[in-house]
Design a protein around this motif. Sequence first.
Motif, short mmCIF file in Angstrom:
data_model
loop_
_atom_site.label_atom_id
_atom_site.label_comp_id
_atom_site.label_asym_id
_atom_site.label_seq_id
_atom_site.Cartn_x
_atom_site.Cartn_y
_atom_site.Cartn_z
N TRP A 1 0.83 -1.20 0.00
CA TRP A 1 0.00 0.00 0.00
C TRP A 1 0.86 1.26 0.00
O TRP A 1 0.46 2.30 -0.51
CB TRP A 1 -0.91 0.00 1.22
CG TRP A 1 -2.08 -0.91 1.13
CD1 TRP A 1 -2.28 -2.07 1.81
CD2 TRP A 1 -3.24 -0.73 0.30
NE1 TRP A 1 -3.47 -2.64 1.47
CE2 TRP A 1 -4.09 -1.84 0.55
CE3 TRP A 1 -3.63 0.23 -0.62
CZ2 TRP A 1 -5.32 -1.99 -0.11
CZ3 TRP A 1 -4.85 0.08 -1.27
CH2 TRP A 1 -5.68 -1.02 -1.02
N GLU B 1 0.43 5.02 -1.83
CA GLU B 1 0.43 6.27 -1.07
C GLU B 1 1.59 7.17 -1.51
O GLU B 1 1.45 8.40 -1.55
CB GLU B 1 0.50 5.96 0.42
CG GLU B 1 -0.82 5.38 0.93
CD GLU B 1 -0.67 4.54 2.20
OE1 GLU B 1 0.48 4.23 2.56
OE2 GLU B 1 -1.69 4.21 2.80
N ARG C 1 -7.56 5.76 0.28
CA ARG C 1 -6.14 6.11 0.47
C ARG C 1 -5.67 7.21 -0.48
O ARG C 1 -4.62 7.81 -0.23
CB ARG C 1 -5.28 4.86 0.27
CG ARG C 1 -5.42 3.84 1.40
CD ARG C 1 -4.63 2.58 1.07
NE ARG C 1 -4.82 1.52 2.06
CZ ARG C 1 -4.01 1.28 3.07
NH1 ARG C 1 -2.94 2.04 3.24
NH2 ARG C 1 -4.25 0.30 3.92
N GLU D 1 -14.32 6.02 2.66
CA GLU D 1 -13.49 6.56 3.74
C GLU D 1 -14.00 6.13 5.11
O GLU D 1 -13.19 5.84 6.01
CB GLU D 1 -13.45 8.08 3.62
CG GLU D 1 -12.65 8.55 2.41
CD GLU D 1 -12.65 10.05 2.20
OE1 GLU D 1 -11.81 10.55 1.42
OE2 GLU D 1 -13.48 10.73 2.83
N TYR E 1 -12.98 2.48 5.47
CA TYR E 1 -11.53 2.42 5.75
C TYR E 1 -11.25 2.85 7.19
O TYR E 1 -10.46 2.21 7.90
CB TYR E 1 -10.82 3.35 4.77
CG TYR E 1 -9.34 3.54 5.04
CD1 TYR E 1 -8.40 2.61 4.62
CD2 TYR E 1 -8.88 4.67 5.72
CE1 TYR E 1 -7.04 2.79 4.85
CE2 TYR E 1 -7.53 4.86 5.96
CZ TYR E 1 -6.62 3.92 5.53
OH TYR E 1 -5.29 4.11 5.78
N HIS F 1 -0.55 3.94 8.15
CA HIS F 1 -1.80 4.47 7.58
C HIS F 1 -1.78 5.99 7.64
O HIS F 1 -2.43 6.61 8.49
CB HIS F 1 -3.01 3.92 8.35
CG HIS F 1 -3.08 2.43 8.37
ND1 HIS F 1 -3.45 1.68 7.27
CD2 HIS F 1 -2.79 1.54 9.36
CE1 HIS F 1 -3.42 0.40 7.58
NE2 HIS F 1 -3.02 0.28 8.84
N ARG G 1 -3.22 8.17 5.99
CA ARG G 1 -4.51 8.83 5.76
C ARG G 1 -5.42 8.77 6.98
O ARG G 1 -6.42 9.50 7.06
CB ARG G 1 -5.22 8.16 4.58
CG ARG G 1 -4.80 8.64 3.24
CD ARG G 1 -5.45 9.97 2.88
NE ARG G 1 -6.86 9.83 2.59
CZ ARG G 1 -7.75 10.79 2.69
NH1 ARG G 1 -7.36 11.98 3.11
NH2 ARG G 1 -9.01 10.60 2.38
#
Length: 602
Positions: A373, A377, A414, A435, A438, A458, A460
């Motif tokens: 991930w 990002e 993300r 969102e 998530y 993470h 975000r």
Amino acid sequence: MAATNETDDQNQLIAVGARISQGPWRGTVRYVGLVPPTEGIWLGIEWDDASRGKHDGSHKGVRYFNCRHNTNAGSFIRPSSSKLSFGSSFLQAIRYKYVTEPEVENASNTAISAQQYSRKNLAEIEIEAPNMEGVRRRNAQLHRLREVGLGGWKMERGDDASSKGDNTASSSESFAEVARAFDEAHGEKEGDIARTCPNLRWLDLSRSLLPSWQELSNITKDLQHLETLLLHFNRFEPISQSEVHIQPQAFTNLKDLRADGTLISWQEMCQIGLHMPSLESIQAGENGLNMFECDLADQKSPFPQLRQINLANNQISNWPALLAALEICPKMERIILSDNEITSIPPVPHLTNEAKARKLLHISLNNNALQSWTDLENLDAWCLGLQSLSITAEHCPFLASLDPRDIRPLVVARLPHLQTLNHAAISQTERRDAELYYLSRMSKETAGMSSIQRDQLHPRLRALEEKYGKQEEAKSESNTKESSQKSTLRSKLLTIKIHKSTSIPTSKPPHFTSSESTEGTEVSLLTTTPIRLLQGKIARALGIKGGARSIESIWALLNDTKQQIRNLDDDRIIYPLENLDWDLSAYNITKDDQLIIVVNEN
């Protein structure tokens, strides 16, 4: 170097660097001369398709030529070999295809052909050749042509054509593959192209026998309205920076260049770009590109107007090097990188001028094996204006391990600026739902982590907590109350209202369609039981015909107070409970929420 041959025309054509075809095969002449101990002239050919080759240009320990592209793509053939062709001029090819009248068959053949036209096959015949005689008649006025396709085209000619002194091929098959701009031996001269077909806008010269950009420019310099040029799978000789003989104004108005499989390097692409000041789009797939050095004596940008480049099916792996190379394209917005070898996208270096990369609006990374991930990002950091992304999960281990239904919302959440994912627009409602999903999921996964760890894994999450409120605050109140209760089955029961619907619910009222009362049915469910095991009880409570098998999907309709939304005409947050192995607590479902059960009882 030339060789004695059947005709003077062919003597002039056989030279090192000339392009030839032999049946379906195309190649470049790399050697003309003797190959002892045999007698007579041989042509050393580097074939475009290496499977046609037999060696690397050497014979019995003696090297006669080198193969530029493929080590074992070479072989020797005689100048008199069957079906050997050196192609034709540009105007000859156009006349062969667009002007030549169909051969007149004898009466018996015509009668036989007439019998083949029936109601049964008439539609197929019309599709294959709709009034070709009329098409030829109209196209005979070549100055009216706007689009011409000569990509790898050839034409069979009868014995009568061969008997008229046309001996450029050793068989009765004459190829109309373009090999040169004009043919002086047939009375053609410079300026004939401009006088014959000056209005071309679109031209396909793919798989031609043109040997170089210079010879191509001898054609295009007379096509001042040309905007789109297809050159797929040509094999031009490399451009030497000190010796570029491109005709002036040859590509002045060209906007779209397509050159898949030409094995052109980035250096050559930049050099030819200096002659294409209006170029807006390049397609350069299947060229083995993996390096992006560009050393130009002229310091001006070779691509001042370029907005899109398609580099699919290459060998690109170095993301920073690619972005650095694209800095010479001040208007670049869209880049296609499907089927390359990009496995990681590193963080943006602090000293990098990020502004030049931020102009990229669309990126396609289909079939690249990104590993985590973090790569996605970091992509958002490299391209802060990114609006559209295409990415497939099959080659990405961090996506392939997920439930396919979870991939889209997790990617959307993300990447905050994304507007389109895999060619599907992202609505405001979808973004909000993604969102929140998530936020709920990652809050559980990061429970107990330090703030530093959470921000690293993470990045975000903190922004979404500020946007929607921390999930932990809502949980802490309920946890405080539950901590005083005993861990019994009764304490884990959740009484919730469920509804049967015949269609997928929406955020707009009335949210779902049902032939029954909209009041719903209250049912008590264990929050720790997987949803898959609760389906039977839900089906019985709603009286669903066919039981759990008739349930197509289950959706959560969140309570207004939870989603913290006001004055939105009673819009509600709705999201699917897609992972049936999760329980209700994993989705943070409370007694104030409702479940919509989509069924198909047919």
